[in-house]
Scaffold this active site. Structure first.
Site, PDB file in Angstrom:
ATOM      1  N   GLU A 160      27.461  79.792  17.052  1.00 38.85           N
ATOM      2  CA  GLU A 160      26.639  80.361  15.960  1.00 38.85           C
ATOM      3  C   GLU A 160      27.477  81.111  14.944  1.00 38.85           C
ATOM      4  O   GLU A 160      27.027  82.102  14.371  1.00 38.85           O
ATOM      5  CB  GLU A 160      25.554  81.298  16.518  1.00 38.85           C
ATOM      6  CG  GLU A 160      24.315  80.614  16.963  1.00 38.85           C
ATOM      7  CD  GLU A 160      24.034  79.394  16.128  1.00 38.85           C
ATOM      8  OE1 GLU A 160      24.083  79.495  14.903  1.00 38.85           O
ATOM      9  OE2 GLU A 160      23.784  78.337  16.714  1.00 38.85           O
ATOM     10  N   GLY A 161      28.701  80.698  14.745  1.00 39.28           N
ATOM     11  CA  GLY A 161      29.635  81.436  13.882  1.00 39.28           C
ATOM     12  C   GLY A 161      30.285  82.489  14.758  1.00 39.28           C
ATOM     13  O   GLY A 161      29.600  83.366  15.278  1.00 39.28           O
TER      14      GLY A 161
END
Ligand SMILES: Cc1cc2nc3c(=O)[nH]c(=O)nc-3n(C[C@H](O)[C@H](O)[C@H](O)COP(=O)(O)OP(=O)(O)OC[C@H]3O[C@@H](n4cnc5c(N)ncnc54)[C@H](O)[C@@H]3O)c2cc1C
Length: 620
Positions: A443-444
Site C-alpha cells: 500500500e505504498g
C-alpha cells in the site's frame, strides 16, 4: 478472560465515551440507529471473529495457498468461513442499503474490522479488497457496470483486487507498462503483467474482478497518462451469467514470510491477446480514481498494525499472568521464596505498559480517523466537510505508517514477554509478527507515506489541516491542565506538540527557501514524531474522560485512601478499566513525549550524513 484478540470494553470506550458517536444519531444519515443497535452489531462481530475467523488463523498459516496446474487454492478452512462472513453481510455493512448495506457508521465498522483482522488478517484481505473494488465501481462506474459487477462484489459472490504493481513499477506506479488498445466496440484489449496482486487468483469465488491500471496506446508517460479498467477473470454475459475465460493467466504465487493464507499472485493479462477490459470513469483519470481505493486500503493496512498489535498484547498479558518464573525482586535474597508469575517482574510490567498504551492510543487514532469519514458524510456546510476531510487526508499516511511501525514493535515485544516460547509456533505471537511485517511495505511503503506527509499533506489547504489539528490538541491540553491528576502530563504534551508544530513550520521554511533535502531525509522521523504527539493527545483526552468516570466511582463506593482505591480496582472492573486508561496516558507522556523535543532539535540540527557519505563508504 476476554477474547484474547481485542479489548471490547476499550472499543466501546473509544466509540461512545471518547468520540461520543451517539451524536451521529442526531443526523439524518444515522437517525435510525441507537447505541443498543451498535452494541449488538459489535457483539455479532466479536462472535464472527472468535467463532468463525480465529479458528482459521493457524491452519491458514500452516497450509498456506497452493498453485497447482495454473490454479490457486486458498487454505481449505477459508471456504466455510468466507461463506459465513459474506452471508452475514459484513462486506457492505457500512454501505448504503441501496447497494445491499446496513449503513452503519464507518467508526463502528472500523471496530468490527479490528476484531476480524485480529482474528486472521490474511483471511480478511479477500473481503477487504472486494469491498474496495466494489467502492470504485459504485463511485465511478456506469449503471451497466454497477449492475454487472458491483452488487455481486458487495455480496461477496465474486471477489475483487487492485492491480497496480508491475516488475518495473512498484513505488513508482507511473512507470507502468501495461497497455490498453482501443477496440471498435469501445472496450479495450489489455496486455501486461502485474505482480504481487493480493487475492489475484483463488478458488473462493467463481469470478474475480480486477481494477487494472494501464496506459491507453498513445497516452503520455507518467501518472498523467494512466487509465483504469475493469477486467474480469471470466467475462460476464448480459444476463449476468459467466461467459468465457478473459485471458487473465496466473503466472504463480509468492512464498512469503507471513499472511500465507492470502494469495499473492502474478497475473499475465492478455498473454494470448484476448483480455478485454472496460474503461472505468474517464480516460487518463486512472490514478485519481485508484486513489480512492488506495486511501481506503491505506487505512485498512494501518488497521493491520492495530489488529495484530491488539491480539499480541492480549496474549502477552494472559501469558504473563500464568507463566511462573523467578522470584519477586523484593524476595531476591530469600532462599525459601516461591517463584512468581512473570507479570510481577518490573521489566515485564514496563513492556506490558508500553504495549498497552500504544494499543489504546492507536485504537483512538484509527477510530477517530474513521469518525472523520462519518463527520464528512453528515457535514451541514462545505466548511465543515472540508475540515473533516482535511483531517482524514492528513491522518491517512500517519495511520498507515505509524500504526504499522508500532504494530510491528508491539508484536515483537509480545515475543519478548513470552521469552523462548514466543519464538516458537506453539504460541501465536510469532505468527502475528510475521503477518504484521508486510503492512509496513505494501500500500505504498512507510517511507513513501512519510514523503506524502511532508511533501503533500502538510501543505494541503495552505496548512489549514495541520492548524486545525494543532488547535484540537491545544484545546485538549487546556482541558487536561485543569485536571489535577493530569496537569503535569498535559504540560509534557504541550512541550511535545509545540516542538512538533515548530518543526512543521521549519520544514515549510526550508522547503521554500533553503535546504529542502532536510524534510525529505527526515520524513520518516517526522512522521513518527507527529504520530507520537497524536497518540499523546488521544491518550490524554481519553484520560480526562476516564478520570471523570473514575472519580465518580470512587465517590459512589466511598474509596478515599490509596489503599481503598486499589482494593476497589481489584473487585470493580469498571474502576480498573478507567484507572488503566489514565495509567496509559501518564506512562506514554513520560516514556515517549518527553523525548519529542530532543528528536525535533536533532532534525533541525541539519545533519546530512546519509546524503554526504559516498556509496563506497557504506561498507568496506
Ligand atoms: C504480500 C504483498 C502483497 C501485495 N499486494 C499488492 C496488491 O494487491 N496490488 C498491488 O498493486 N501491489 C501489491 N503489492 C506490491 C506493493 O505495494 C509493493 O511491493 C510496494 O509498493 C513497494 O514496491 P516494490 O516492492 O517494487 O519496492 P520498490 O519500489 O523497489 O522500493 C524498494 C525500497 O525503496 C524505497 N523507495 C522507492 N522509491 C523511493 C523514492 N522515490 N523515495 C524514497 N524511497 C523510495 C521504498 O520505500 C522501499 O523501501 C504487494 C506486495 C506484497 C509483498
Amino acid at each position: 478472560m476476554g477474547n484474547l484478540l481485542v479489548n471490547t470494553r476499550d472499543q466501546q470506550f473509544v466509540l461512545f465515551e471518547q468520540l461520543k458517536i451517539e451524536d451521529l444519531f442526531k443526523t439524518e444519515r444515522f437517525k435510525d440507529f441507537t447505541k443498543e443497535d451498535l452494541l449488538m452489531i459489535l457483539n455479532e462481530a466479536e462472535k464472527m471473529a472468535v467463532e468463525v475467523i480465529a479458528p482459521t488463523l493457524k491452519e491458514g498459516d500452516k497450509q498456506g495457498c497452493r498453485f497447482e496446474n495454473g490454479k490457486v487454492y486458498v487454505p481449505d478452512c477459508y471456504h466455510a468461513a468466507y461463506k459465513t462472513y459474506c452471508e452475514a453481510g459484513w462486506i457492505a455493512a457500512a454501505e448504503d442499503p441501496e447497494v445491499g448495506g446496513q449503513g452503519i457508521p464507518a467508526s463502528v465498522q472500523f471496530a468490527n474490522m479490528e476484531l476480524f483482522g485480529a482474528a486472521n488478517y490474511a483471511f480478511c484481505m479477500y473481503p477487504g479488497l472486494t469491498h474496495g473494488a466494489a467502492g470504485l465501481i459504485k463511485n465511478y462506474g456506469t449503471e451497466e457496470q454497477k449492475n454487472k459487477y458491483m452488487y455481486k462484489l458487495y455480496s461477496g459472490e465474486w471477489a475483487g483486487t487492485m492491480c497496480l504493481t508491475e516488475p518495473g513499477a512498484g513505488s513508482d506506479v507511473g512507470a507502468l507498462k501495461t497497455s490498453a488498445k482501443r477496440l471498435p466496440d469501445g472496450k479495450f484489449l489489455i496486455t501486461g503483467t502485474k505482480i504481487f496482486i493480493s487475492s489475484g487468483d483463488h478458488n473462493l469465488t467463481p469470478n474475480i474482478i480486477h481494477p487494472v491500471l494501464a496506459r491507453i496506446e498513445g497516452d503520455p508517460p507518467g501518472t498523467k497518462g494512466i487509465s483504469i479498467f475493469i477486467v474480469p477473470k471470466y467475462r460476464v454475459n448480459d444476463d449476468g451469467s459467466l461467459g468465457e475465460f478473459n485471458d487473465v493467466v496466473t503466472g504463480g504465487i509468492e512464498h512469503k514470510m507471513g499472511i500465507k493464507g492470502s494469495a499473492t499472485a502474478t497475473l499475465n493479462f492478455g498473454e494470448n491477446g484476448n483480455c478485454i477490459g472496460e474503461l472505468l470513469g474517464k480516460e487518463r483519470e486512472g490514478m485519481r480514481i485508484m486513489f480512492q481505493m488506495m486511501n481506503e486500503a491505506r487505512l485498512g493496512t494501518g488497521m493491520q498494525g492495530l489488529d495484530l498489535g491488539s491480539a499480541a498484547f492480549e496474549h502477552a498479558v494472559a501469558y504473563a499472568k500464568e507463566r511462573i518464573q523467578g522470584k519477586a525482586i523484593w524476595e531476591m535474597n530469600n532462599p525459601d521464596a516461591k517463584s512468581v508469575a512473570i507479570i510481577n517482574h518490573p521489566d515485564i510490567r514496563r513492556k506490558l505498559m508500553w504495549m498497552k498504551c500504544h494499543v489504546e492510543g492507536l485504537r483512538s487514532l484509527c477510530y477517530f480517523t474513521a469518525y472523520c469519514i462519518d463527520r464528512m458524510h453528515v457535514a451541514e456546510t462545505p466548511e465543515e466537510k472540508e475540515k473533516w476531510e482535511g483531517f482524514l487526508n492528513l491522518l491517512t499516511p500517519i495511520v498507515k505508517a505509524y500504526t504499522t511501525d508500532k504494530g510491528l514493535l508491539i508484536c515483537s515485544t509480545a515475543i519478548d514477554v513470552y521469552g523462548g516460547y514466543g519464538y516458537c509456533q506453539e504460541y501465536p505471537v510469532e505468527q502475528y509478527l510475521r503477518d504484521e511485517k508486510i503492512a509496513q511495505i505494501y500500500e505504498g511503503t512507510n517511507g513513501i507515506q512519510a514523503l506524502d506527509l511532508v511533501g503533500r499533506k502538510l501543505a494541503q489547504r495552505k496548512g489549514a489541516n495541520v492548524m486545525n489539528m494543532a488547535m484540537l490538541i491545544q484545546q485538549n491540553i487546556a482541558r487536561a491542565k485543569g485536571v489535577p491528576e493530569l496537569g503535569k502530563y498535559a504540560a509534557i504534551l504541550e512541550e511535545a506538540a509545540n516542538a512538533c508544530f515548530d518543526l512543521t513550520m521549519y520544514f515549510a521554511q526550508v522547503g521554500k527557501s533553503g535546504d529542502f533535502l532536510i524534510p525529505i531525509l527526515y520524513a520518516c522521523k517526522f512522521l513518527e514524531i507527529f504520530g507520537d504527539v497524536l497518540l499523546g493527545h488521544f491518550l490524554i483526552d481519553g484520560a480526562c474522560v476516564a478520570n471523570e468516570k473514575l472519580q465518580a466511582i470512587y465517590e459512589e463506593k466511598k474509596a478515599y485512601s490509596i489503599g481503598q482505591k486499589k482494593a476497589l480496582e481489584r473487585e470493580d472492573k469498571e474502576a480498573a478499566f478507567y484507572s488503566g486508561r489514565i495509567a496509559s496516558a501518564k506512562f506514554f507522556a513520560n516514556e515517549i513525549l518527553t523525548t519529542v523535543k530532543a528528536r525535533c532539535d536533532a532534525i533541525k540540527a541539519g545533519e546530512k550524513v546519509p546524503l554526504e557519505i559516498t556509496d563506497e563508504a557504506f561498507t568496506y
